[in-house]
Design a protein around this motif. Sequence first.
Motif, short mmCIF file in Angstrom:
data_model
loop_
_atom_site.label_atom_id
_atom_site.label_comp_id
_atom_site.label_asym_id
_atom_site.label_seq_id
_atom_site.Cartn_x
_atom_site.Cartn_y
_atom_site.Cartn_z
N TRP A 266 -33.50 -49.29 -2.02
CA TRP A 266 -33.10 -48.02 -1.43
C TRP A 266 -32.83 -48.17 0.05
O TRP A 266 -33.51 -48.92 0.73
N GLN B 41 -35.33 -41.47 10.96
CA GLN B 41 -35.95 -42.74 10.63
C GLN B 41 -35.10 -43.46 9.59
O GLN B 41 -34.51 -42.80 8.73
N LEU C 163 -32.73 -45.33 3.05
CA LEU C 163 -32.96 -43.91 3.31
C LEU C 163 -32.90 -43.64 4.80
O LEU C 163 -33.42 -44.42 5.60
N GLY D 205 -37.66 -35.52 9.74
CA GLY D 205 -38.71 -34.64 9.24
C GLY D 205 -38.88 -34.90 7.75
O GLY D 205 -39.09 -36.03 7.34
N ARG D 206 -38.72 -33.86 6.93
CA ARG D 206 -38.86 -34.03 5.49
C ARG D 206 -37.52 -34.02 4.77
O ARG D 206 -37.49 -33.93 3.54
N LEU D 207 -36.43 -34.08 5.52
CA LEU D 207 -35.10 -34.03 4.91
C LEU D 207 -34.46 -35.41 4.87
O LEU D 207 -34.37 -36.09 5.89
N ILE D 208 -34.01 -35.82 3.69
CA ILE D 208 -33.30 -37.09 3.56
C ILE D 208 -31.81 -36.85 3.83
O ILE D 208 -31.15 -36.14 3.10
N LEU D 209 -31.33 -37.44 4.91
CA LEU D 209 -29.94 -37.23 5.34
C LEU D 209 -29.01 -38.19 4.61
O LEU D 209 -27.87 -37.84 4.29
N VAL D 210 -29.47 -39.40 4.38
CA VAL D 210 -28.68 -40.39 3.66
C VAL D 210 -29.59 -41.06 2.64
O VAL D 210 -30.71 -41.48 2.97
N SER D 211 -29.14 -41.13 1.40
CA SER D 211 -29.94 -41.74 0.34
C SER D 211 -29.01 -42.61 -0.50
O SER D 211 -28.12 -42.09 -1.18
N LEU E 58 -25.97 -31.90 5.92
CA LEU E 58 -27.31 -31.59 5.40
C LEU E 58 -28.23 -31.12 6.51
O LEU E 58 -28.98 -30.15 6.35
N PHE F 223 -34.00 -40.38 7.15
CA PHE F 223 -34.57 -39.05 7.04
C PHE F 223 -35.00 -38.53 8.39
O PHE F 223 -35.28 -39.27 9.32
N VAL G 143 -35.37 -46.28 6.55
CA VAL G 143 -36.20 -47.14 5.72
C VAL G 143 -35.32 -47.87 4.72
O VAL G 143 -34.56 -47.23 3.99
N VAL G 144 -35.35 -49.20 4.76
CA VAL G 144 -34.60 -49.98 3.78
C VAL G 144 -35.60 -50.79 2.97
O VAL G 144 -36.40 -51.56 3.53
N ASP G 145 -35.63 -50.57 1.67
CA ASP G 145 -36.60 -51.21 0.79
C ASP G 145 -35.82 -52.00 -0.26
O ASP G 145 -35.24 -51.42 -1.17
#
Lengths: 175, 175
Positions: free
Chosen positions: A122, A110, A124, A128-134, A165, A126, A112-114
């Motif tokens: 940010w 997914q 992001l 599942g629960r892993l952030i691949l790019v931050s 990751l 991700f 997400v650009v905030d």
Amino acid sequence: MSIVTAPANLQTPLETPLETPLETPLETASVVDNSLFLKTIVQQIRANDAYGTYRYWPDDLLLRPYILSKKERRAISVEGEVDPFTLARILAFYRAIATRIESETDQISQVVVDISHEGFGWALIFSGRLILVSKTLRDAHRFGFDSPETLSAEGEKLVSKGIDLAQRFPEVCDI
Amino acid sequence: MSIVTAPANLQTPLETPLETPLETPLETASVVDNSLFLKTIVQQIRANDAYGTYRYWPDDLLLRPYILSKKERRAISVEGEVDPFTLARILAFYRAIATRIESETDQISQVVVDISHEGFGWALIFSGRLILVSKTLRDAHRFGFDSPETLSAEGEKLVSKGIDLAQRFPEVCDI
């Protein structure tokens, strides 16, 4: 320079010369052909081109707005909202990274650009629960790269970090 | 009902009766005293109260806008932008969850809330590369809970899931 004004420039001679005129489109053509990442951004742009505006545009022209010299960047005001074309470019950049990671790891991700009204925020990616790019974003109004090569290299760097990751923590992706 | 109009209601008799009048503030007082989560939301609201608007408000009144009956929720239009007060309430809710997880796990976390113009989006709390709380938002305009007890229970549920994840994958938090 925005995506929308470019086609007019293509057909009629430029009245106000750009620092890098569109007639010499930065020799991106061969770079696009050799970069899987640049090809993926182009796919993202074409996928969102519901009205076929860009159908007959060459790939290098679609990528042209990503390339900004230092001087061009400085000329963009960072006051007020980030304009929708810039926002779309940022999204296409991160979605291309997500697509590349997906195709290498088979992990759905997914984006997400905030971005706040001041151009801070940010990006992001991700799974599942892993952030691949931050990435923290600053002065998002001026989002751009020195050259197609830099654009490609920056993207591929984030792609390979993300793949690394995902491979190290597959159980966190699967939550 | 918005946070801003409430103080007027406190001092002058209500001219248009609310479904749940503010004179009987849902008996939240004792609930707040017994819920660490509700106390943390109140802290969040007071921390962002730069002008001291809420200084003399009781805790239960600060939480009052979080409580919406089904009928009240339906009455809120989901068209257009999510209003800033609702957005602030959503942020305070997730920041309270982040604060509670931080105090239990000693992991610093970030809150990102990304809501589109249609009230759809994501709320994420993450620490390092681990997403501790991941919620998709729908009809964010109508963000609310049936009772203070539900608000507290929903928050605590997300807190304990987040703590569980942080304890299972500490190495992902520390990246």
